[in-house]
Design an enzyme around this catalytic site. Structure first.
Site, PDB file in Angstrom:
ATOM      1  N   LYS A  85      16.759  31.197  12.591  1.00  0.00           N
ATOM      2  CA  LYS A  85      16.729  31.773  13.940  1.00  0.00           C
ATOM      3  C   LYS A  85      15.788  30.927  14.796  1.00  0.00           C
ATOM      4  CE  LYS A  85      15.951  36.348  16.110  1.00  0.00           C
ATOM      5  NZ  LYS A  85      15.532  37.741  15.817  1.00  0.00           N
ATOM      6  N   SER A  95      16.585  43.878  14.280  1.00  0.00           N
ATOM      7  CA  SER A  95      17.203  42.608  14.688  1.00  0.00           C
ATOM      8  C   SER A  95      17.810  41.780  13.572  1.00  0.00           C
ATOM      9  CB  SER A  95      16.180  41.753  15.451  1.00  0.00           C
ATOM     10  OG  SER A  95      16.121  42.169  16.795  1.00  0.00           O
ATOM     11  N   SER A 116      18.746  41.071  17.585  1.00  0.00           N
ATOM     12  CA  SER A 116      18.667  39.781  18.244  1.00  0.00           C
ATOM     13  C   SER A 116      19.014  38.593  17.364  1.00  0.00           C
ATOM     14  CB  SER A 116      17.246  39.597  18.768  1.00  0.00           C
ATOM     15  OG  SER A 116      16.331  39.531  17.688  1.00  0.00           O
TER      16      SER A 116
END
Lengths: 494, 482
Positions: free
Chosen positions: A77, A176, A152
């Site tokens: 990420k 997330s 996210s």
């Protein structure tokens, strides 16, 4: 058949069936076919990946490469610092920023032999549940490209689901990792707070943030987690003692396990009928496999969402203060230093980030501090107490991961509250600092994946993965469903 | 109307730990700009603070020395404000759970009294801005340069209660605190380098029973003298304001050393809202009894106790204070000399007088590694006592010993400085000088007593300072028939 899981790839590599370069090429070939539609990556480091893969093959040939993830391409990420590789946190304010250091989790991933494919898309500073808040455009769900991948960590989820990485690391502040795993038909685990070092993770809400894996299988998740967790002298909040092995109880089944079904989680009215039906069916299946199903209660949980939306913004309002145009990132000139800072922030932050920074600043302001931030901390204490009581009567707690399956792009962007509700089942574990994992258990009537959440007490990863693996086996869910035989997305262009 | 001044001081002490408060960078900021920096003290995205245990050790010792109670559980808070040289735009500091609370420092001198210590807390320093162009102030600068070497250096803030009542007392407190910090060895304790910085909160009120007046914070005092002057000026300014029917505005004022005035800057509207909250990157410090005991055992003799010990040796209070405040080498010399038999008052006078002067003229910075030992000084003083050396000669011997020429005896004989106490030898010199100055001698014989000094001087001159002046005086008197 080409391997698609971390462990599958690792076994094939060790057995000589494939090379690391072949694994890298497989990932890059899929990326060339699907990235234009999915947009999982902000940075795809093709050259670096191929070079690292060649080195991994050489090391293996010369008797080296004993790491459990040796030669396996893994995605990160884009809120984890990677030395020399652009790291944006999905924000315009960090466009072009190249950190001078690697996050601890990245160091450990590399030490375990993993190869970094690149950096995946996310909601700006990890604030969001759809990856639509990225400054660099949304990511789409490989199962249905009209729909969001969740967030996210939507980029990490989409990369794994689309086969452009064998596994990925995400971060989970209020869900997330688990919510995008649920929406993309993957396993996603948030470990115990402090299990994985946060050093180098660009902070959203420091007391809630945790790095964790997104993978095709429960075993992969446990292996990936064990590769990156452990005490870190650079993170004062990292758990100082030895952690139990996440894969320590895999394969033991459900016999005698006490499984708590939470009856008062809050937001249950928002659960879609297909999600609810799948969830109940799985609970029944667990009972048949020998689990003892018990009623569990978390009376303070309905307040978790409100508490979360005070604590997380309060922390983020300070965490994001450093983005001021002075030392790195976007700078918009002004007549004075203050004006330069103010303009840089106004120009660099997207609307959701601004909303949360404002909420947090307000919640910490003199006169409101006790009523908002102070009260939220009390709720947090109550939630911890509720969990402690609940775990007196059961080994794990279960719930749906998300009230809904993947929703269409643009569906919730106008109404922040409807987006926030996505995380209603995942937030309590973050507030308590407990581990939780989402496992895919089926598809809804629109053929969108449904996730099942297993929660455990602090350091309860072994029993959590034990239960999750049993659920995985019961579900028999094919996580490769979005792949089509022509090596693109099954849904193709919609 | 007569006004009572109410003063509180906030003192920032920079600790001389090897590394910074929350990262491993050297805590030295004299290096080239931005060389002692890392992701943590630059506030790079993702970097996290980890507390420096040695800094905590030191703040505990400071707290114990200030008679504070050391809290069992202490928490770091974030103090939020935007400033270009504050990399995270918040400072890690402490709020409601500082490491030490409720102490006091006794201040002696001309304004004796007990100054209450409200709290002693740990925080990190900021970077340093240099404003370029214009007059060097930020408002007129064309651009600013930032050096983050100082960013994250451990700072201890010591906050008094509003117990100080005069500018002189403020100075006395500040000096006593500096001595204490120096004795503890926790900081370089140099005002001129900014390793100790004082801010003063000053207000005035009609009398001791009246409620506190509006306080004004004054900054930018970089010596004890400027602290005293600034506080005195501010008291005068406020009383003049009030006498003139004006109101005091709550603000921060800066001391202008050259002009000798405080100048107003931005007005504080109420108090700033720093939105303190516990830093979620750090866990509370658990300060158990063992830790506190370990630090208590490391406390050296503190200045106040040392002063009273010296006074107990029979040294007058002023001399005791001077010696107690002297550096460790001078004190070692003094104590060594006394141990070797020197009279304390005499040894003290010599150490703080002649030895300091000799050091200065020898160009040495301190007595470190010098050949002048306590026993050496004791022998030198004994030679003065028994008239083997004159005071003048003794100073020369001292210089010789400092220069490494040997023991006092060796230097005295090598330089031919032993006092002439042989009446036979001195008789000859007396005869010569009275013969050379017949007119003056006649006046002496006729009773002009003050001329004795003149003749003693002449004898000293002739013997190159070696004559025992008392004996010479007696011989001159005898010769003049007085």
């Amino acid at each position: 058949m080409a391997p698609f899981t971390v462990m599958g790839a690792a076994r094939a590599l060790r057995g000589g069936a494939v090379t690391s370069v072949q694994l890298a090429e497989q990932v890059l070939k899929r990326a060339s076919m699907v990235e234009a539609q999915v947009h999982a990556y902000l940075t795809l480091d093709s050259d670096g990946l191929l070079q690292a893969a060649a080195e991994a093959d050489e090391a293996l040939a010369s008797g080296g490469g004993r790491g459990p993830l040796h030669g396996i391409p893994i995605a990160l990420k884009d809120n984890m610092a990677t030395r020399g590789m652009e790291t944006t946190a999905g924000s315009k304010i960090l466009a072009g920023y190249h950190p001078p250091y690697d996050a601890t989790a990245v160091v450990r991933l590399r030490r375990a032999g993993a190869l970094v494919t690149g950096k995946t898309n996310l909601d700006e500073f990890a604030m969001g549940s759809s990856t639509e808040n990225s400054a660099f455009g949304p990511t789409r769900n490989p199962w249905n490209t009209d729909r969001v991948p969740g967030g996210s960590s939507g980029g990490s989820a989409a990369a794994v689901a689309a086969g452009t990485a064998f596994g990925a690391l995400g971060s989970d502040t209020g869900g997330s990792i688990r919510q995008p795993a649920s929406l993309c038909g993957l396993v996603g685990a948030k470990p115990t707070y402090g299990a994985v070092s946060r050093y180098g993770l660009i902070a959203f809400a420091s007391s809630l943030d945790q790095i964790g894996p997104l993978t095709h299988t429960v075993e992969d998740a446990a292996v990936l987690l064990d590769a990156v967790n452990g005490p870190d002298p650079l993170d004062a909040t990292s758990y100082p003692g030895d952690l139990p092995r996440s894969d320590g109880r895999l394969g033991r089944g459900l016999e005698g396990m006490r499984v708590g079904v939470v009856s008062d989680l809050g937001g249950l009215e928002a659960v879609e009928p297909d999600v609810d039906a799948s969830f109940r069916k799985m609970v029944a299946a667990m009972e048949r496999e020998g689990a003892r199903i018990v009623d569990a209660s978390l009376p303070a949980a309905p307040h978790a969402l409100s508490a979360y939306y005070l604590i997380a913004p309060a922390e983020c309002s300070a965490n994001l203060a450093r983005f001021d145009g002075v030392r790195y990132g976007l700078r918009v000139d002004g007549a004075t230093t203050e004006e330069m800072m103010s303009r840089s922030r106004a120009e660099g932050f997207g609307p959701e980030v601004v909303r949360r920074v404002l909420m947090g600043t307000f919640a910490l302001s003199a006169g409101y501090h006790e009523a908002f931030y102070g009260q939220a901390q009390k709720v947090r204490t109550l939630i911890r107490r509720d969990f402690a009581r609940a775990y007196e009567g059961c080994d794990v707690l279960v719930s749906p991961t998300s009230p809904t399956t993947a929703f269409p792009l643009g569906d919730r962007t106008e109404d922040p509250m409807s987006m926030y509700v996505s995380d209603v089942f995942t937030i309590p574990s973050n507030l308590a600092g407990h581990p939780a994992v989402s496992v895919p258990i089926g598809l809804d009537r629109r053929e969108l994946p449904i996730g099942f959440q297993v929660m455990a007490p602090a350091l309860g990863e072994p029993v959590m993965f034990q239960a999750a693996e049993a659920v995985e086996a019961l579900a028999g869910f094919d996580t490769r469903a979005p792949y089509d035989p022509g090596f693109g997305l099954r849904g193709g262009v919609r | 109307m007569s006004w009572e001044a109410v003063i509180g001081l906030e003192t920032h002490v920079e600790l001389s730990t090897r590394s910074k408060m929350f990262c491993g960078c050297p805590a030295r900021f004299d290096a080239p700009p931005n060389t002692n920096v890392c992701p943590v003290c630059l506030g790079l995205p993702g970097a996290l603070p980890v507390p420096n245990r040695e800094a905590i050790n030191r703040i505990i010792r400071i707290g114990l020395a200030l008679n504070c109670s050391v809290t069992g559980r202490s928490v770091f808070h974030r103090k939020n404000y935007f400033y270009a040289d504050l990399p995270k735009n918040y400072q890690i500091s402490q709020f409601d759970l500082p490491v030490c609370v409720d102490g006091y420092l006794d201040v002696g001198g001309d304004h004796p009294g007990r100054v209450g210590i409200e709290r002693v807390h740990q925080e990190e320093d900021t970077g340093k801005s240099t404003h370029m162009g214009g007059d060097g102030r930020i408002s007129a600068a064309e651009y600013s340069l930032l050096d983050f070497n100082r960013s994250g250096v451990p700072l201890v803030e010591i906050v008094t209660r509003p117990d100080i009542r005069s500018a002189a007392q403020a100075r006395a407190y500040a000096q006593e605190l500096r001595l204490l910090v120096e004795a503890l060895g926790v900081s370089d304790a140099r005002l001129e380098e900014g390793s100790i910085r004082f801010d003063a909160n000053v207000s005035v009120r009609p009398g001791p029973e009246a409620p506190l007046g509006t306080k004004v914070e004054i900054k930018n005092m970089n010596s004890f003298r400027s602290l005293e002057r600034a506080v005195a000026f501010e008291i005068g300014r406020q009383t003049a304001c009030l006498d003139g029917g004006e109101r005091i505005v709550m603000e921060t004022r800066h001391w202008d050393e050259e002009a000798g005035v405080t100048r107003g800057g931005r007005t504080k509207e109420g108090s700033s809202d720093y939105r303190y909250f516990p830093d979620p990157d750090l866990v509370p410090l658990e300060l158990d009894q063992d830790w506190k005991d370990e630090m208590a055992a490391l406390l050296p003799e503190l200045p106040a106790r040392r002063r009273s010990r010296y006074e107990g040796m029979g040294i007058d209070p002023a001399q005791a204070a001077t010696l107690a405040g002297a550096d460790v080498h001078l004190r070692g010399l003094f104590e060594g000399a006394v141990e070797a038999g020197a009279r304390p008052q005499q040894a003290g006078n010599w150490v703080s007088g002649e030895v300091v002067a000799a050091l200065r003229s020898s160009g040495r910075e301190s007595l470190a590694d010098s050949p002048l030992s306590g026993p050496n000084l004791a022998r030198l003083l004994a030679m003065v006592e028994d008239s083997t050396l004159s005071g003048l000669a003794a100073r020369e011997v001292l210089a010789g010993v400092l220069a490494g020429e040997g023991t006092p005896e060796e230097v005295a004989s090598a330089r031919d400085l032993l006092q002439i106490s042989d009446a036979g030898v001195l008789e000859a010199a007396v005869e010569e000088v009275t013969a050379d100055h017949t007119e003056e001698f006649a006046r002496l014989c006729s009773g002009e007593q003050k001329l004795i000094g003149f003749f003693v001087g002449q004898v000293m001159r002739r013997t190159r300072g070696k004559a025992d002046p008392k004996l010479a005086g007696r011989l001159i008197r005898e010769r003049a028939g007085l």
